[in-house]
Structure formats: C-alpha cells, structure tokens
Design an enzyme around this catalytic site. Structure first.
Site, PDB file in Angstrom:
ATOM      1  N   HIS A  85      39.522  37.232  42.378  1.00  0.00           N
ATOM      2  CA  HIS A  85      38.479  36.194  42.363  1.00  0.00           C
ATOM      3  C   HIS A  85      38.627  35.274  41.157  1.00  0.00           C
ATOM      4  O   HIS A  85      39.039  35.708  40.081  1.00  0.00           O
ATOM      5  CB  HIS A  85      37.068  36.796  42.428  1.00  0.00           C
ATOM      6  N   ASP A  87      36.129  33.385  39.747  1.00  0.00           N
ATOM      7  CA  ASP A  87      34.951  33.193  38.889  1.00  0.00           C
ATOM      8  C   ASP A  87      34.825  34.284  37.828  1.00  0.00           C
ATOM      9  O   ASP A  87      35.400  35.362  37.951  1.00  0.00           O
ATOM     10  CB  ASP A  87      33.658  33.148  39.730  1.00  0.00           C
ATOM     11  N   ASP A 148      38.727  39.803  33.842  1.00  0.00           N
ATOM     12  CA  ASP A 148      38.030  39.993  35.111  1.00  0.00           C
ATOM     13  C   ASP A 148      37.716  38.609  35.669  1.00  0.00           C
ATOM     14  O   ASP A 148      36.739  37.996  35.281  1.00  0.00           O
ATOM     15  CB  ASP A 148      36.761  40.798  34.881  1.00  0.00           C
ATOM     16  N   GLU A 182      32.619  36.012  43.381  1.00  0.00           N
ATOM     17  CA  GLU A 182      32.564  37.464  43.523  1.00  0.00           C
ATOM     18  C   GLU A 182      31.484  38.048  42.628  1.00  0.00           C
ATOM     19  O   GLU A 182      30.780  38.977  43.005  1.00  0.00           O
ATOM     20  CB  GLU A 182      33.925  38.072  43.159  1.00  0.00           C
ATOM     21  N   GLU A 183      31.347  37.477  41.427  1.00  0.00           N
ATOM     22  CA  GLU A 183      30.424  38.044  40.434  1.00  0.00           C
ATOM     23  C   GLU A 183      28.960  37.870  40.823  1.00  0.00           C
ATOM     24  O   GLU A 183      28.093  38.515  40.258  1.00  0.00           O
ATOM     25  CB  GLU A 183      30.662  37.408  39.056  1.00  0.00           C
ATOM     26  N   ASP A 205      41.407  44.112  40.953  1.00  0.00           N
ATOM     27  CA  ASP A 205      40.182  43.764  40.237  1.00  0.00           C
ATOM     28  C   ASP A 205      39.581  44.968  39.511  1.00  0.00           C
ATOM     29  O   ASP A 205      38.415  44.968  39.142  1.00  0.00           O
ATOM     30  CB  ASP A 205      39.173  43.169  41.253  1.00  0.00           C
ATOM     31  N   HIS A 388      32.866  41.607  31.465  1.00  0.00           N
ATOM     32  CA  HIS A 388      31.561  40.927  31.328  1.00  0.00           C
ATOM     33  C   HIS A 388      31.030  41.030  29.905  1.00  0.00           C
ATOM     34  O   HIS A 388      29.827  41.120  29.693  1.00  0.00           O
ATOM     35  CB  HIS A 388      30.498  41.515  32.283  1.00  0.00           C
TER      36      HIS A 388
HETATM   37 ZN   LIG Z   1      36.023  41.338  39.015  1.00  0.00          ZN
END
Ligand SMILES: [Zn+2]
Length: 415
Positions: A85, A87, A148, A182-183, A205, A388
């Site tokens: 992903h 984002d 990520d 995705e997030e 991922d 994150h």
């Molecule tokens: Zn991810």
C-alpha cells in the site's frame, strides 16, 4: 544461485518515503487524500519504464501491472499478485520524511531528534541488538519513516527488476498491485478480484525479518441503541427513564480483568466498548468484538445479549436494540483451503536462509479482505519495526532478504 543483489534499493526507498502519502480517516473521498496519487503516479511511470505490461492507474488511485511469465507456452503457471500500500498512517506525520542512515550500526541507543529528546533505546526495543553491523535506517525524530509500507513497495520493485535482469530465473505471471488507503481500512474498497486477475496473492506488509502471517482476528461490531423516557426532571418521579444510566449500567458489567483489549494478548479475544454517545433520551454504544474463532465471537455476543436482556427486564419502560454487524473474518479459514500458498512462502523464506516465524495479527488486513473476496493472500515481512511511530526503523539487509524471498517465491510457483 549467486548472492542476489538489488542495486539502488536504498535510493529507491528514500525516493518513496520522501513523498508524503498520509491517508485521512475523516475523508469520504477515494483516495482519502490526493497526495497519495503523487506516489501512485510515480510507481506507474516506473513500472512502464521497467517494461511491465498492462500498466494501469485506476481513477481510485490503484496501480496495476503485469510481468509475464518466462516459462514455455505449454506450461501452465498461475498468476501471483504482489501487493503493497502507498499510504502511511494518519497517526503520525509523513511530511518531509528525512531518513537517517547508520552504517555498520553499533547496536547502541540512537538519538533521533536534533534536540536529543527522542531516543531509540535498546532497552525499550531489545531486538535492535540483533541488528549489529547492519545498515540501520531511522527517522530524524519528527515524522514516521514510512517503511510501512514503502519498504514493501521497494522490495517488490527491486524483486521485479531482478527478475527482468535475470531472465533465466523462472517466474509465473506476476500481477503487481499498489493500493491506497490501507491504513484507514479502505484498501480494497474500489478493487475486485476480477481487476487483479490472479489466483493467489501476497501482501508484503509485515514487520520482523522472517515473519509470515496467515491469521487475523474475526471481527464484529455490536451496536446498542437505548431509548429512555424523557420528562422534565422537576416532575419526573415515577416517569423518567434515563438512557445514560442504563447505558452506564450495561457497560459497568463488562469484564475489566479479562476479555478487554487492555488485559488480553496473543490468542485471547475481547469486548471493547469504544463509543458512547447521546443523552438522557437516547444513547448509542458501539462495541468491538474480536476473537480468532467465529465461535468465540458468538460467545462474547451472547454474553452481551444476556446483560442487555437483564437490563431490559430491569428497565421495562426503556427500549434496547441490539444489533450485530460483521466486520471481517480470520483469513486462515480461507488459507487453510489452499495450503500451498503458505507452504511456498515458508519454503521461499528458507531458501533465503531465514527461519520462518508464523505469526497472528490482532487486527485485520487487506489480505484478509482479499482472501474472502476470492484471492487467498497471506502477509510476508518487510523487515520494519515500530510502525506508525517516530521510532520506526528498518535495515537495508532485511529489506534485501524480503526481495530475495519474493524472487524465490516466484520460482517456486513455476514448479
Ligand atoms: Zn502496512
């Protein structure tokens, strides 16, 4: 096979992380933020330059491309999707990411921010000790890193480049898919299995080196709508029925020392009241239900239903509506029907010299949704840690291992 090399990996990764692609929970648009397209556009151009076929960017910001098999025409090979992903998490800023390279990392604490306040401490993250001598990549303390999932994108791109430069290395048909959002849980909203045209898929991922994930939670949401009787409080004796008090009464009976996110781990499920709104007349309570087994969900829902029934008997003038909404299911239910998908991933990891670690995800993934849409899709590591977060880090060596794993995996699908 000689040692696999992936030239330009670090530069490629930095090129991606420097593009701010933060998604937005509150947006109803697709993609949720326009800036994600800056990376999608770049990836589309790069895939065309690399010589992939059917390169397409949909109006929703999904990038699709095909690398055709090099196997003889009469040999039947499947199409395998490689998915990541674009984002990054809404939790932490992804603007002006300025990655820091620590060559030949000494396994000590790393001061991240220039004021010295934010430190990546070995004491907090002992796994750092195992990274001694590697090329460690961290943030500068002001943003997340975006490994990520830009590490996953980089690893897929480098594996594709390797396969193109090494035409003797067997490969099936490969479908590349880069998704937005995705997030914020919307990564599969505007894509179908017919668009992807693959039989099996892998999201790249995950986190730690060597990990493969084939299990997610089963998830439902229970909603309670409590309607009381509103009367002027000065003249309410024997008449007023306060929905706030009924709601509080119900929530108070939920277990605190067990079946809660704050008191469970590993394979334990939970009941999580995460939203309580309204007033004396009406209250809405939303409760997340999580378990690795569908039956575990039913048990927890029954548990709440019993509390609700007792409250309904205790407050006969109130109305309490109880509804269950399905969110997603454990992808293992699907993956167990196609054991070769995971078996090949395990074998590919071993061929890359790694010890496979099977992991469970206490959450959902795009892979879980895709699995139930008809594309069995487990998750493979990227090598990143502390996603994150401003403490996010990865090593170049682990990223190379992820690309190597992908190359081996593609070979295995030709056997
Ligand atoms: Zn991810």
């Amino acid at each position: 096979m000689n040692k696999m090399e992936f030239p330009g990996m670090l530069e490629r990764f930095f090129g991606y992380v420097k593009i701010d692609t933060q998604s937005n929970d509150d947006s109803k648009d697709s993609p949720s933020t326009q800036k994600q397209l800056n990376l999608s556009n770049k990836l589309k151009d790069e895939l065309i330059t690399m010589g992939l076929q059917d390169v397409e960017e949909t109006k929703w910001g999904y990038v699709l491309a095909t690398l055709k098999t090099n196997q003889p025409m009469d040999k039947k090979v499947p199409t395998i999707a490689l998915i990541a992903h674009v984002d990054t998490s809404p939790d932490v800023s992804g603007e002006n990411v300025n990655p820091q390279v620590h060559k030949n990392y000494d396994a000590g604490d790393v001061v991240l921010s220039s004021d010295g306040k934010l430190v990546l401490k070995v004491e907090d993250y002992p796994y750092l000790k195992e990274q001694k001598g590697k090329t460690l990549i961290t943030t500068d303390g002001s943003t997340l890193l975006g490994a990520d999932n830009k590490a996953g994108i980089t690893e897929i791109m480098c594996a594709l480049e390797y396969l193109i430069k090494n035409p003797d290395c067997p490969r099936p048909n490969i479908c590349v898919l880069f998704t937005p959002d995705e997030e914020v849980g919307r990564g599969t909203e505007h894509i179908t299995v017919d668009d992807i045209k693959a039989q099996y898929g892998y999201t790249i991922d995950g986190e730690k080196l060597g990990e493969i994930e084939d299990e997610t939670f089963c998830a439902d949401t229970v909603e309670l709508k409590i309607t009381g009787v509103n009367v002027h409080p000065g003249y309410a004796k024997g008449k007023l029925v306060n929905a706030v008090k009924i709601g509080a009464d119900i929530v108070e009976q939920f277990p605190k020392d067990r079946m809660s996110p704050e008191t469970t781990e590993k394979r334990e499920g939970y009941i999580h009241p995460h939203h309580f709104s309204g007033g004396g007349e009406q209250v809405i309570i939303k409760i997340l239900i999580r378990d690795f087994e569908e039956n575990g969900l039913k048990v927890k829902e029954e548990f709440i239903k019993n509390i609700v029934d007792a409250a309904a008997a205790k407050y006969p003038k109130a109305q309490i509506e109880f509804t269950v909404k399905e969110s997603y299911r454990n992808m293992k239910i699907i993956l167990d029907k196609y054991p070769e998908v995971l078996e090949k991933a395990v074998k590919a990891l071993e061929m890359a010299g790694l010890i496979p670690i099977k992991n469970i995800i206490r959450g959902g993934t795009d892979g879980a949704r895709l699995s139930f849409m008809g594309l069995p899709t487990p998750n493979i590591f990227t090598g990143g840690s502390n996603f994150h977060s401003r403490h996010e880090w990865i090593t170049l060596e682990d990223m190379q291992k992820a690309s190597e794993t992908i190359v081996h995996l593609m070979k295995l699908w030709c056997e």
